[in-house]
Write a protein that holds these residues in place. Structure first.
Motif, PDB file in Angstrom:
ATOM      1  N   ARG A  53       0.796  -1.216   0.000  1.00 54.27           N
ATOM      2  CA  ARG A  53       0.000   0.000   0.000  1.00 54.27           C
ATOM      3  C   ARG A  53       0.835   1.275   0.000  1.00 54.27           C
ATOM      4  N   ILE A  54       2.098   1.197   0.409  1.00 52.56           N
ATOM      5  CA  ILE A  54       2.956   2.378   0.361  1.00 52.56           C
ATOM      6  C   ILE A  54       3.881   2.381  -0.848  1.00 52.56           C
ATOM      7  N   GLY A  55       3.746   1.376  -1.720  1.00 47.70           N
ATOM      8  CA  GLY A  55       4.500   1.350  -2.951  1.00 47.70           C
ATOM      9  C   GLY A  55       5.750   0.503  -2.958  1.00 47.70           C
ATOM     10  N   SER A  56       6.058  -0.180  -1.866  1.00 48.78           N
ATOM     11  CA  SER A  56       7.202  -1.087  -1.860  1.00 48.78           C
ATOM     12  C   SER A  56       6.893  -2.305  -2.713  1.00 48.78           C
ATOM     13  N   THR A  57       7.894  -2.800  -3.411  1.00 46.91           N
ATOM     14  CA  THR A  57       7.695  -3.892  -4.365  1.00 46.91           C
ATOM     15  C   THR A  57       8.584  -5.081  -4.051  1.00 46.91           C
ATOM     16  N   ASN A  58       8.197  -6.216  -4.597  1.00 48.81           N
ATOM     17  CA  ASN A  58       8.957  -7.442  -4.456  1.00 48.81           C
ATOM     18  C   ASN A  58       8.802  -8.228  -5.751  1.00 48.81           C
ATOM     19  N   TYR A  59       9.831  -9.001  -6.109  1.00 50.49           N
ATOM     20  CA  TYR A  59       9.826  -9.757  -7.351  1.00 50.49           C
ATOM     21  C   TYR A  59      10.341 -11.160  -7.124  1.00 50.49           C
ATOM     22  N   GLY A  60       9.770 -12.092  -7.868  1.00 49.29           N
ATOM     23  CA  GLY A  60      10.322 -13.425  -7.891  1.00 49.29           C
ATOM     24  C   GLY A  60      11.684 -13.435  -8.567  1.00 49.29           C
ATOM     25  N   ASP A  61      12.524 -14.384  -8.160  1.00 53.08           N
ATOM     26  CA  ASP A  61      13.892 -14.415  -8.673  1.00 53.08           C
ATOM     27  C   ASP A  61      13.950 -14.526 -10.197  1.00 53.08           C
ATOM     28  N   SER A  62      13.016 -15.248 -10.780  1.00 52.57           N
ATOM     29  CA  SER A  62      13.069 -15.507 -12.206  1.00 52.57           C
ATOM     30  C   SER A  62      12.725 -14.294 -13.063  1.00 52.57           C
ATOM     31  N   VAL A  63      12.163 -13.243 -12.466  1.00 48.80           N
ATOM     32  CA  VAL A  63      11.748 -12.080 -13.249  1.00 48.80           C
ATOM     33  C   VAL A  63      12.458 -10.801 -12.847  1.00 48.80           C
ATOM     34  N   LYS A  64      13.300 -10.852 -11.830  1.00 46.25           N
ATOM     35  CA  LYS A  64      14.007  -9.652 -11.391  1.00 46.25           C
ATOM     36  C   LYS A  64      14.850  -9.074 -12.521  1.00 46.25           C
ATOM     37  N   GLY A  65      14.742  -7.773 -12.688  1.00 44.86           N
ATOM     38  CA  GLY A  65      15.474  -7.093 -13.741  1.00 44.86           C
ATOM     39  C   GLY A  65      14.761  -7.066 -15.071  1.00 44.86           C
ATOM     40  N   ARG A  66      13.694  -7.838 -15.211  1.00 48.58           N
ATOM     41  CA  ARG A  66      12.951  -7.886 -16.471  1.00 48.58           C
ATOM     42  C   ARG A  66      11.530  -7.350 -16.347  1.00 48.58           C
ATOM     43  N   PHE A  67      10.904  -7.563 -15.202  1.00 53.42           N
ATOM     44  CA  PHE A  67       9.519  -7.155 -14.993  1.00 53.42           C
ATOM     45  C   PHE A  67       9.465  -5.988 -14.018  1.00 53.42           C
ATOM     46  N   THR A  68       8.468  -5.126 -14.189  1.00 53.99           N
ATOM     47  CA  THR A  68       8.265  -3.997 -13.300  1.00 53.99           C
ATOM     48  C   THR A  68       6.783  -3.875 -12.961  1.00 53.99           C
ATOM     49  N   ILE A  69       6.482  -3.829 -11.676  1.00 56.93           N
ATOM     50  CA  ILE A  69       5.111  -3.659 -11.226  1.00 56.93           C
ATOM     51  C   ILE A  69       4.870  -2.188 -10.894  1.00 56.93           C
ATOM     52  N   SER A  70       3.676  -1.719 -11.163  1.00 55.69           N
ATOM     53  CA  SER A  70       3.317  -0.344 -10.860  1.00 55.69           C
ATOM     54  C   SER A  70       1.803  -0.245 -10.711  1.00 55.69           C
ATOM     55  N   ARG A  71       1.341   0.898 -10.264  1.00 58.28           N
ATOM     56  CA  ARG A  71      -0.099   1.132 -10.191  1.00 58.28           C
ATOM     57  C   ARG A  71      -0.396   2.582 -10.502  1.00 58.28           C
ATOM     58  N   ASP A  72      -1.610   2.801 -10.976  1.00 63.34           N
ATOM     59  CA  ASP A  72      -2.129   4.129 -11.246  1.00 63.34           C
ATOM     60  C   ASP A  72      -3.328   4.305 -10.329  1.00 63.34           C
ATOM     61  N   ASN A  73      -3.145   5.053  -9.265  1.00 60.35           N
ATOM     62  CA  ASN A  73      -4.199   5.180  -8.268  1.00 60.35           C
ATOM     63  C   ASN A  73      -5.446   5.871  -8.831  1.00 60.35           C
ATOM     64  N   ALA A  74      -5.255   6.819  -9.735  1.00 62.26           N
ATOM     65  CA  ALA A  74      -6.391   7.512 -10.317  1.00 62.26           C
ATOM     66  C   ALA A  74      -7.275   6.572 -11.119  1.00 62.26           C
ATOM     67  N   LYS A  75      -6.666   5.566 -11.737  1.00 61.70           N
ATOM     68  CA  LYS A  75      -7.410   4.589 -12.524  1.00 61.70           C
ATOM     69  C   LYS A  75      -7.746   3.333 -11.737  1.00 61.70           C
ATOM     70  N   ASN A  76      -7.245   3.231 -10.499  1.00 67.05           N
ATOM     71  CA  ASN A  76      -7.451   2.056  -9.665  1.00 67.05           C
ATOM     72  C   ASN A  76      -7.022   0.792 -10.409  1.00 67.05           C
ATOM     73  N   THR A  77      -5.860   0.880 -11.040  1.00 69.82           N
ATOM     74  CA  THR A  77      -5.366  -0.178 -11.899  1.00 69.82           C
ATOM     75  C   THR A  77      -3.894  -0.455 -11.598  1.00 69.82           C
ATOM     76  N   MET A  78      -3.533  -1.730 -11.618  1.00 64.10           N
ATOM     77  CA  MET A  78      -2.160  -2.161 -11.443  1.00 64.10           C
ATOM     78  C   MET A  78      -1.638  -2.688 -12.768  1.00 64.10           C
ATOM     79  N   TYR A  79      -0.333  -2.544 -12.984  1.00 65.68           N
ATOM     80  CA  TYR A  79       0.284  -2.965 -14.230  1.00 65.68           C
ATOM     81  C   TYR A  79       1.488  -3.864 -13.961  1.00 65.68           C
TER      82      TYR A  79
END
Length: 126
Positions: A53-79
């Motif tokens: 909820r404060i924006g801290s992220t975590n990634y599985g080992d197999s995707v680190k460096g390749r995938f990026t998680i984010s969210r747009d609060n105005a759209k209530n959508t995660m990417y």
């Protein structure tokens, strides 16, 4: 009603990119930890990434460096931005709502996520 709807999956060549979306309704996405999980045929569902909820992220080992998680609060959508895709990334990708209690960091423990979307298929193949 609480809903999570994934979109953006499809067929992509190795080395290519896709961006998945998870649109939330019935709750404010930024008030919870939200995660991406995936499941390939014959394999267990595994954690890909999460954001708390404060924006801290975590990634599985197999995707680190390749995938990026984010969210747009105005759209209530995660990417999930997926780059440098590999054939082993082929799976159904699910977004899920996790605990409010993940205050400092989120965990990719699927048993602690209580609402799930229907999934979107990602196929990485030439």
């Amino acid at each position: 009603q609480l809903q999570l709807v994934e979109s953006g999956g499809g067929l992509v060549q190795p080395g290519g990119s896709l961006r998945l979306s998870c649109a939330a309704s019935g709750f404010t996405l930024s008030n919870y930890a939200i995660g991406w999980f995936r499941q390939a045929p014959g394999k267990e569902r595994e954690g890909v990434s999460c954001i708390n909820r404060i924006g801290s992220t975590n990634y599985g080992d197999s995707v680190k460096g390749r995938f990026t998680i984010s969210r747009d609060n105005a759209k209530n959508t995660m990417y999930l931005q997926m780059n440098s895709l590999k054939p082993e990334d082929t799976a159904v990708y699910y977004c899920a709502k996790g605990p409010i209690e993940y205050l400092r960091s989120c965990k990719l423990w699927k048993g602690e996520y209580d609402y799930w979307g229907q999934g979107t298929q990602v196929t990485v193949s030439s």
